[in-house]
Design a protein around this motif. Structure first.
Motif, PDB file in Angstrom:
ATOM      1  N   TRP A  10     -29.823  22.046 -11.546  1.00 18.23           N
ATOM      2  CA  TRP A  10     -30.473  22.982 -10.623  1.00 18.23           C
ATOM      3  C   TRP A  10     -29.613  24.232 -10.534  1.00 18.23           C
ATOM      4  O   TRP A  10     -28.413  24.154 -10.263  1.00 18.23           O
ATOM      5  N   HIS A  11     -30.225  25.391 -10.764  1.00 19.57           N
ATOM      6  CA  HIS A  11     -29.545  26.684 -10.734  1.00 19.57           C
ATOM      7  C   HIS A  11     -29.974  27.431  -9.474  1.00 19.57           C
ATOM      8  O   HIS A  11     -30.947  28.182  -9.498  1.00 19.57           O
ATOM      9  N   SER A  12     -29.245  27.210  -8.385  1.00 21.62           N
ATOM     10  CA  SER A  12     -29.622  27.822  -7.102  1.00 21.62           C
ATOM     11  C   SER A  12     -29.643  29.339  -7.183  1.00 21.62           C
ATOM     12  O   SER A  12     -30.485  29.989  -6.574  1.00 21.62           O
ATOM     13  N   ASP A  13     -28.711  29.900  -7.952  1.00 16.07           N
ATOM     14  CA  ASP A  13     -28.643  31.351  -8.059  1.00 16.07           C
ATOM     15  C   ASP A  13     -29.848  31.943  -8.781  1.00 16.07           C
ATOM     16  O   ASP A  13     -30.201  33.098  -8.577  1.00 16.07           O
ATOM     17  N   GLU A  14     -30.507  31.141  -9.618  1.00 14.97           N
ATOM     18  CA  GLU A  14     -31.676  31.613 -10.346  1.00 14.97           C
ATOM     19  C   GLU A  14     -32.975  30.981  -9.840  1.00 14.97           C
ATOM     20  O   GLU A  14     -34.062  31.407 -10.216  1.00 14.97           O
ATOM     21  N   GLY A  15     -32.865  29.930  -9.016  1.00 14.39           N
ATOM     22  CA  GLY A  15     -34.041  29.326  -8.395  1.00 14.39           C
ATOM     23  C   GLY A  15     -34.866  28.420  -9.292  1.00 14.39           C
ATOM     24  O   GLY A  15     -36.070  28.301  -9.099  1.00 14.39           O
ATOM     25  N   TRP A  16     -34.235  27.748 -10.242  1.00 20.19           N
ATOM     26  CA  TRP A  16     -34.974  26.835 -11.102  1.00 20.19           C
ATOM     27  C   TRP A  16     -34.078  25.703 -11.566  1.00 20.19           C
ATOM     28  O   TRP A  16     -32.872  25.755 -11.434  1.00 20.19           O
ATOM     29  N   GLY A  17     -34.723  24.656 -12.111  1.00 24.25           N
ATOM     30  CA  GLY A  17     -33.975  23.525 -12.625  1.00 24.25           C
ATOM     31  C   GLY A  17     -34.852  22.635 -13.472  1.00 24.25           C
ATOM     32  O   GLY A  17     -35.993  22.984 -13.799  1.00 24.25           O
ATOM     33  N   VAL A  18     -34.314  21.471 -13.844  1.00 19.51           N
ATOM     34  CA  VAL A  18     -35.011  20.532 -14.707  1.00 19.51           C
ATOM     35  C   VAL A  18     -34.968  19.154 -14.069  1.00 19.51           C
ATOM     36  O   VAL A  18     -33.919  18.720 -13.582  1.00 19.51           O
ATOM     37  N   ILE A  19     -36.115  18.471 -14.076  1.00 16.32           N
ATOM     38  CA  ILE A  19     -36.231  17.115 -13.536  1.00 16.32           C
ATOM     39  C   ILE A  19     -36.573  16.181 -14.692  1.00 16.32           C
ATOM     40  O   ILE A  19     -37.462  16.481 -15.500  1.00 16.32           O
ATOM     41  N   ASP A  20     -35.874  15.058 -14.773  1.00 21.96           N
ATOM     42  CA  ASP A  20     -36.143  14.056 -15.803  1.00 21.96           C
ATOM     43  C   ASP A  20     -36.923  12.888 -15.230  1.00 21.96           C
ATOM     44  O   ASP A  20     -36.667  12.452 -14.103  1.00 21.96           O
ATOM     45  N   SER A  21     -37.888  12.390 -16.007  1.00 27.07           N
ATOM     46  CA  SER A  21     -38.629  11.170 -15.659  1.00 27.07           C
ATOM     47  C   SER A  21     -39.102  10.534 -16.956  1.00 27.07           C
ATOM     48  O   SER A  21     -39.108  11.180 -18.015  1.00 27.07           O
ATOM     49  N   ASP A  22     -39.528   9.280 -16.872  1.00 27.10           N
ATOM     50  CA  ASP A  22     -40.015   8.572 -18.054  1.00 27.10           C
ATOM     51  C   ASP A  22     -41.262   9.218 -18.651  1.00 27.10           C
ATOM     52  O   ASP A  22     -41.483   9.137 -19.853  1.00 27.10           O
ATOM     53  N   ILE A  23     -42.098   9.833 -17.827  1.00 28.74           N
ATOM     54  CA  ILE A  23     -43.353  10.377 -18.354  1.00 28.74           C
ATOM     55  C   ILE A  23     -43.304  11.879 -18.634  1.00 28.74           C
ATOM     56  O   ILE A  23     -44.328  12.480 -18.966  1.00 28.74           O
ATOM     57  N   CYS A  28     -38.806  18.294 -17.149  1.00 23.93           N
ATOM     58  CA  CYS A  28     -39.867  19.052 -16.492  1.00 23.93           C
ATOM     59  C   CYS A  28     -39.225  20.239 -15.774  1.00 23.93           C
ATOM     60  O   CYS A  28     -38.360  20.069 -14.914  1.00 23.93           O
ATOM     61  N   TRP A  29     -39.629  21.437 -16.145  1.00 15.67           N
ATOM     62  CA  TRP A  29     -39.102  22.655 -15.541  1.00 15.67           C
ATOM     63  C   TRP A  29     -39.623  22.778 -14.109  1.00 15.67           C
ATOM     64  O   TRP A  29     -40.800  22.490 -13.842  1.00 15.67           O
ATOM     65  N   ALA A  30     -38.770  23.179 -13.181  1.00 15.32           N
ATOM     66  CA  ALA A  30     -39.185  23.340 -11.779  1.00 15.32           C
ATOM     67  C   ALA A  30     -38.650  24.650 -11.214  1.00 15.32           C
ATOM     68  O   ALA A  30     -37.512  25.034 -11.489  1.00 15.32           O
ATOM     69  N   HIS A  31     -39.456  25.314 -10.435  1.00 16.42           N
ATOM     70  CA  HIS A  31     -39.095  26.573  -9.777  1.00 16.42           C
ATOM     71  C   HIS A  31     -38.967  26.317  -8.275  1.00 16.42           C
ATOM     72  O   HIS A  31     -39.649  25.451  -7.729  1.00 16.42           O
ATOM     73  N   PHE A  51     -42.482  14.260  -7.696  1.00 12.72           N
ATOM     74  CA  PHE A  51     -43.036  15.545  -8.102  1.00 12.72           C
ATOM     75  C   PHE A  51     -44.369  15.387  -8.827  1.00 12.72           C
ATOM     76  O   PHE A  51     -44.688  14.338  -9.362  1.00 12.72           O
ATOM     77  N   GLU A  52     -45.130  16.460  -8.755  1.00  9.20           N
ATOM     78  CA  GLU A  52     -46.395  16.584  -9.483  1.00  9.20           C
ATOM     79  C   GLU A  52     -46.160  17.627 -10.559  1.00  9.20           C
ATOM     80  O   GLU A  52     -45.406  18.582 -10.346  1.00  9.20           O
ATOM     81  N   PHE A  53     -46.786  17.434 -11.708  1.00 11.94           N
ATOM     82  CA  PHE A  53     -46.532  18.344 -12.808  1.00 11.94           C
ATOM     83  C   PHE A  53     -47.777  18.563 -13.633  1.00 11.94           C
ATOM     84  O   PHE A  53     -48.778  17.860 -13.493  1.00 11.94           O
ATOM     85  N   GLU A  54     -47.692  19.560 -14.499  1.00 13.30           N
ATOM     86  CA  GLU A  54     -48.755  19.851 -15.441  1.00 13.30           C
ATOM     87  C   GLU A  54     -48.142  20.081 -16.812  1.00 13.30           C
ATOM     88  O   GLU A  54     -46.960  20.398 -16.913  1.00 13.30           O
ATOM     89  N   ARG A  55     -48.956  19.865 -17.820  1.00 17.26           N
ATOM     90  CA  ARG A  55     -48.513  20.174 -19.172  1.00 17.26           C
ATOM     91  C   ARG A  55     -48.630  21.666 -19.347  1.00 17.26           C
ATOM     92  O   ARG A  55     -49.641  22.264 -19.018  1.00 17.26           O
ATOM     93  N   GLY A  56     -47.618  22.282 -19.847  1.00 14.25           N
ATOM     94  CA  GLY A  56     -47.640  23.724 -20.046  1.00 14.25           C
ATOM     95  C   GLY A  56     -46.239  24.206 -20.337  1.00 14.25           C
ATOM     96  O   GLY A  56     -45.310  23.870 -19.608  1.00 14.25           O
ATOM     97  N   GLY A  57     -46.089  24.914 -21.410  1.00 14.61           N
ATOM     98  CA  GLY A  57     -44.771  25.386 -21.801  1.00 14.61           C
ATOM     99  C   GLY A  57     -44.142  26.332 -20.791  1.00 14.61           C
ATOM    100  O   GLY A  57     -44.802  27.221 -20.274  1.00 14.61           O
ATOM    101  N   GLN A  58     -42.886  26.095 -20.506  1.00 13.79           N
ATOM    102  CA  GLN A  58     -42.142  26.972 -19.594  1.00 13.79           C
ATOM    103  C   GLN A  58     -40.687  26.952 -20.023  1.00 13.79           C
ATOM    104  O   GLN A  58     -40.027  25.925 -19.939  1.00 13.79           O
ATOM    105  N   ASP A  59     -40.203  28.057 -20.527  1.00 11.87           N
ATOM    106  CA  ASP A  59     -38.796  28.205 -20.918  1.00 11.87           C
ATOM    107  C   ASP A  59     -38.304  27.070 -21.818  1.00 11.87           C
ATOM    108  O   ASP A  59     -37.207  26.559 -21.657  1.00 11.87           O
ATOM    109  N   GLY A  60     -39.137  26.643 -22.753  1.00 11.54           N
ATOM    110  CA  GLY A  60     -38.746  25.620 -23.709  1.00 11.54           C
ATOM    111  C   GLY A  60     -39.035  24.187 -23.285  1.00 11.54           C
ATOM    112  O   GLY A  60     -38.723  23.252 -24.012  1.00 11.54           O
ATOM    113  N   TYR A  61     -39.617  23.988 -22.126  1.00 17.49           N
ATOM    114  CA  TYR A  61     -39.973  22.645 -21.637  1.00 17.49           C
ATOM    115  C   TYR A  61     -41.486  22.464 -21.743  1.00 17.49           C
ATOM    116  O   TYR A  61     -42.245  23.393 -21.516  1.00 17.49           O
TER     117      TYR A  61
END
Length: 108
Positions: A10-23, A28-31, A51-61
């Motif tokens: 999680w990059h607090s200074d930039e306001g985004w991070g990555v969450i890992d899960s089996d599915i 999964c990119w998160a803002h 978390f809830e997510f959608e398929r869709g490219g975001q910054d390489g994820y």
């Protein structure tokens, strides 16, 4: 879709991070805008989140989070009920009245 995951980074200074899960293989990119909590919206590396997510490219994820929260029950949109003081925006528009006797172009 909804699942449980672990915050990889999680990059607090930039306001985004990555969450890992089996599915969400590869992460999964998160803002911060998708984090459902009042006040300063941030997550911690190693934190368990739902978390809830959608398929869709975001910054390489291949996946993008649409809502992230701690605990089992999804809160109502906390941001709408308790907006963060970290950001706020307003816009006001005022138009001058046309001058009297002003000519207008009319195409005929």
């Amino acid at each position: 879709m909804r699942t449980i995951g672990i915050v990889r980074e999680w990059h607090s200074d930039e306001g985004w991070g990555v969450i890992d899960s089996d599915i969400t293989p590869g992460g999964c990119w998160a803002h911060f805008g998708s984090v459902l909590m009042s006040g300063y919206r941030s997550l911690r590396t190693g934190q368990t989140v739902s978390f809830e997510f959608e398929r869709g490219g975001q910054d390489g994820y291949d996946y993008r989070a649409t809502a992230v929260w701690t605990g089992d029950d999804r809160p109502e949109t906390a941001a709408a009920q308790n907006p963060s003081a970290a950001y706020r925006s307003t816009l006001s528009l005022e138009f001058d009245a046309p001058a009297s006797g002003a000519e207008t172009d009319h195409a005929e």
